[in-house]
Design an enzyme around this catalytic site. Structure first.
Site, PDB file in Angstrom:
ATOM      1  N   ARG A  31     -13.526  36.906   9.556  1.00  8.48           N
ATOM      2  CA  ARG A  31     -14.093  35.758   9.074  1.00  8.48           C
ATOM      3  C   ARG A  31     -15.297  36.061   7.966  1.00  8.48           C
ATOM      4  O   ARG A  31     -16.161  36.742   8.349  1.00  8.48           O
ATOM      5  CB  ARG A  31     -14.706  34.655  10.070  1.00  8.48           C
ATOM      6  CG  ARG A  31     -15.426  33.678   9.511  1.00  8.48           C
ATOM      7  CD  ARG A  31     -15.926  32.523  10.684  1.00  8.48           C
ATOM      8  NE  ARG A  31     -14.766  31.909  10.970  1.00  8.48           N
ATOM      9  CZ  ARG A  31     -14.762  30.750  11.712  1.00  8.48           C
ATOM     10  NH1 ARG A  31     -16.012  30.105  12.006  1.00  8.48           N
ATOM     11  NH2 ARG A  31     -13.672  29.945  12.096  1.00  8.48           N
ATOM     12  N   HIS A  91      -7.787  28.721   5.868  1.00  4.32           N
ATOM     13  CA  HIS A  91      -8.082  28.960   7.253  1.00  4.32           C
ATOM     14  C   HIS A  91      -6.685  28.788   7.831  1.00  4.32           C
ATOM     15  O   HIS A  91      -6.298  28.041   8.494  1.00  4.32           O
ATOM     16  CB  HIS A  91      -9.019  27.767   7.730  1.00  4.32           C
ATOM     17  CG  HIS A  91      -9.445  27.772   9.174  1.00  4.32           C
ATOM     18  ND1 HIS A  91      -9.392  29.086   9.665  1.00  4.32           N
ATOM     19  CD2 HIS A  91     -10.629  27.107   9.874  1.00  4.32           C
ATOM     20  CE1 HIS A  91     -10.002  29.167  10.811  1.00  4.32           C
ATOM     21  NE2 HIS A  91     -10.641  27.755  10.838  1.00  4.32           N
ATOM     22  N   GLN A 120      -6.170  28.436  11.608  1.00  8.26           N
ATOM     23  CA  GLN A 120      -6.263  27.055  12.148  1.00  8.26           C
ATOM     24  C   GLN A 120      -4.987  26.044  11.865  1.00  8.26           C
ATOM     25  O   GLN A 120      -4.709  25.386  12.698  1.00  8.26           O
ATOM     26  CB  GLN A 120      -7.444  26.238  11.476  1.00  8.26           C
ATOM     27  CG  GLN A 120      -7.918  24.902  11.633  1.00  8.26           C
ATOM     28  CD  GLN A 120      -8.332  24.861  12.931  1.00  8.26           C
ATOM     29  OE1 GLN A 120      -9.310  25.279  13.455  1.00  8.26           O
ATOM     30  NE2 GLN A 120      -8.055  23.966  14.059  1.00  8.26           N
ATOM     31  N   ASP A 133     -12.412  16.973   7.995  1.00  8.81           N
ATOM     32  CA  ASP A 133     -13.084  18.515   8.072  1.00  8.81           C
ATOM     33  C   ASP A 133     -14.691  17.925   7.804  1.00  8.81           C
ATOM     34  O   ASP A 133     -15.055  16.972   7.114  1.00  8.81           O
ATOM     35  CB  ASP A 133     -12.689  19.540   7.530  1.00  8.81           C
ATOM     36  CG  ASP A 133     -13.364  20.752   7.553  1.00  8.81           C
ATOM     37  OD1 ASP A 133     -14.059  21.073   8.853  1.00  8.81           O
ATOM     38  OD2 ASP A 133     -13.252  21.578   6.757  1.00  8.81           O
ATOM     39  N   CYS A 193     -10.615  20.252  12.860  1.00  7.91           N
ATOM     40  CA  CYS A 193     -10.760  21.601  13.181  1.00  7.91           C
ATOM     41  C   CYS A 193     -12.054  21.973  14.143  1.00  7.91           C
ATOM     42  O   CYS A 193     -11.926  22.875  14.906  1.00  7.91           O
ATOM     43  CB  CYS A 193     -10.638  22.669  12.025  1.00  7.91           C
ATOM     44  SG  CYS A 193     -12.005  22.616  11.091  1.00  7.91           S
ATOM     45  N   ARG A 221      -5.279  26.883  19.359  1.00  9.25           N
ATOM     46  CA  ARG A 221      -6.000  28.070  18.326  1.00  9.25           C
ATOM     47  C   ARG A 221      -5.316  29.310  19.258  1.00  9.25           C
ATOM     48  O   ARG A 221      -4.815  30.570  18.731  1.00  9.25           O
ATOM     49  CB  ARG A 221      -7.353  28.188  18.041  1.00  9.25           C
ATOM     50  CG  ARG A 221      -7.983  27.022  17.246  1.00  9.25           C
ATOM     51  CD  ARG A 221      -7.539  27.294  15.790  1.00  9.25           C
ATOM     52  NE  ARG A 221      -7.892  28.526  15.301  1.00  9.25           N
ATOM     53  CZ  ARG A 221      -9.004  28.925  14.953  1.00  9.25           C
ATOM     54  NH1 ARG A 221      -9.887  28.144  14.644  1.00  9.25           N
ATOM     55  NH2 ARG A 221      -9.388  30.084  14.566  1.00  9.25           N
TER      56      ARG A 221
HETATM   57  N1  NVA Z   1     -14.575  23.854   6.459  1.00  7.98           N
HETATM   58  C1  NVA Z   1     -15.577  24.390   7.529  1.00  7.98           C
HETATM   59  C2  NVA Z   1     -14.510  24.757   8.644  1.00  7.98           C
HETATM   60  C3  NVA Z   1     -15.141  25.299  10.071  1.00  7.98           C
HETATM   61  C4  NVA Z   1     -14.182  25.820  11.027  1.00  7.98           C
HETATM   62  C5  NVA Z   1     -16.222  25.409   6.976  1.00  7.98           C
HETATM   63  O1  NVA Z   1     -15.974  26.437   6.318  1.00  7.98           O
HETATM   64  O2  NVA Z   1     -17.337  25.332   7.532  1.00  7.98           O
HETATM   65  N1   CP Z   2     -12.097  25.520  13.962  1.00  7.81           N
HETATM   66  C1   CP Z   2     -12.957  26.712  13.813  1.00  7.81           C
HETATM   67  O1   CP Z   2     -12.575  27.786  13.079  1.00  7.81           O
HETATM   68  O2   CP Z   2     -13.960  26.609  14.825  1.00  7.81           O
HETATM   69  P1   CP Z   2     -15.357  27.663  14.825  1.00  7.81           P
HETATM   70  O3   CP Z   2     -15.925  27.987  13.601  1.00  7.81           O
HETATM   71  O4   CP Z   2     -15.922  27.486  15.941  1.00  7.81           O
HETATM   72  O5   CP Z   2     -14.317  29.214  14.821  1.00  7.81           O
END
Ligand code: NVA
Ligand code: CP
Length: 315
Positions: A104, A131, A134, A231, A270, A298
């Site tokens: 990530r 993502h 997801q 989201d 998500c 997931r």
């Molecule tokens: N769009 C959000 C998704 C978190 C799982 C982010 O990037 O923070």
């Molecule tokens: N949906 C998701 O990726 O959650 P986290 O940021 O908790 O991993």
């Protein structure tokens, strides 16, 4: 050649279907696949975080362990990445230890550089642009709640409201197009998917029969939809909070907006949710919300992905 999963269409539509079937089998028989590493190909997997995570961290760590592998979870701050060691050198080093790297991070250029220098598969656990893990879980959740299995994804409509110009919007447009779904994006100017994402979706939809429309009218996007997804308005790494809340307020997923969807529509998010911003308590906790099934999925989707990519399930 080493295959990576950096964005949704790094697999084909047919492969996406295979993966979703495997994920459903893995959910039905959670511990029936515990010894997949007997192939000798799934031993250790590095799971690297340069942004915070709850679901991704736990679902990868637990999923790899359930498959009989050894998850090695590291944060940038507790590793030399946090002190500026290059992503290329990190890729070279990790490749000497593990069978796959899950990461990530921020820019897609960063994960692309990691993949370029890794000799093992790299999996995107969220970047600014995508993502894809997801979306495997999201499609799994839609399929299980449509009650007629995977073939029901084709032709199903999904409305995505809010910030559609970041990771979740992009992945929803591409992954759902691959599944032959009809995507309706409801977002204001400045928050709509980029032209190259829409052009790629059009190419995919020419093959799958799916479609994408983009509107700044949230009611038009949601009207009659089978699935409604949203989201956060302020994703990790973003700073312009007040402006974004002002711009996106009309796209809040609340009872009135959900009331425009099909009567049996399901709601996805998500997570983490910012209750009272992009989604209300009434919708999150209401009967149409499948967000916690989605979070569970997931685990199953990523077990399927790793088994398929490195555990020998592709042959
Ligand atoms: N769009 C959000 C998704 C978190 C799982 C982010 O990037 O923070
Ligand atoms: N949906 C998701 O990726 O959650 P986290 O940021 O908790 O991993």
């Amino acid at each position: 050649m080493t295959r990576h999963f950096l964005k949704d269409d790094d697999i084909t539509a047919a492969e996406q279907g295979d993966l979703l079937r495997l994920a459903a089998d893995m959910k039905d028989d959670r511990h029936g696949f515990d010894s997949l590493n007997q192939s000798g190909r799934l031993r250790s997997v590095a799971v690297v975080f340069e942004k915070p995570s709850t679901r991704t961290r736990l679902s990868f760590q637990i999923g790899i362990a359930e498959l009989g592998g050894n998850p090695v979870v590291i944060d940038s701050q507790s590793s030399q990445l946090g002190r500026g060691e290059s992503i290329a050198d990190t890729a070279r080093v990790l490749s000497r230890y593990v069978d796959a790297i899950v990461i990530r991070t921020f820019g897609d250029d960063r994960i692309a550089e990691l993949a370029e220098h890794a000799t093992v598969p790299v999996v995107n656990a969220l970047t600014d642009g995508w993502h894809p893990c997801q979306l495997l879980a999201d499609l799994h959740t839609i399929a299980e709640h449509r009650r007629a299995g995977l073939h029901m994804l084709r032709g199903t409509s999904i409305a995505y409201v809010g910030d559609a110009a970041f990771n979740m919007g992009n992945s929803t447009v591409i992954a759902c197009s691959m599944a032959g779904m009809h995507v309706r994006v409801g977002a204001p100017a400045g928050y709509q998917p980029a032209a190259d994402v829409l052009a790629r979706a059009a190419e995919i939809n020419a093959e799958t029969g799916g479609s994408v429309i983009v509107t700044d009218d949230p009611v038009k996007a949601v009207s009659g939809a089978d699935v409604v997804s949203t989201d956060a308005w302020l994703s990790m790494g973003m700073e312009d909070r007040e402006q974004r809340i002002t711009d996106l307020a009309p796209y809040q997923l609340n009872a009135a907006l959900l009331g425009q969807a099909a009567e049996d529509a399901i709601v996805l998010h998500c997570l983490p949710a910012h209750r009272g911003e992009e989604i209300t308590d009434a919708v999150m906790d209401g009967p149409q919300s499948k967000v916690f099934d989605q979070a569970e999925n997931r685990l199953h989707a990523q077990k399927a992905l790793l088994s398929w990519m490195i555990g020998g399930e592709r042959e």
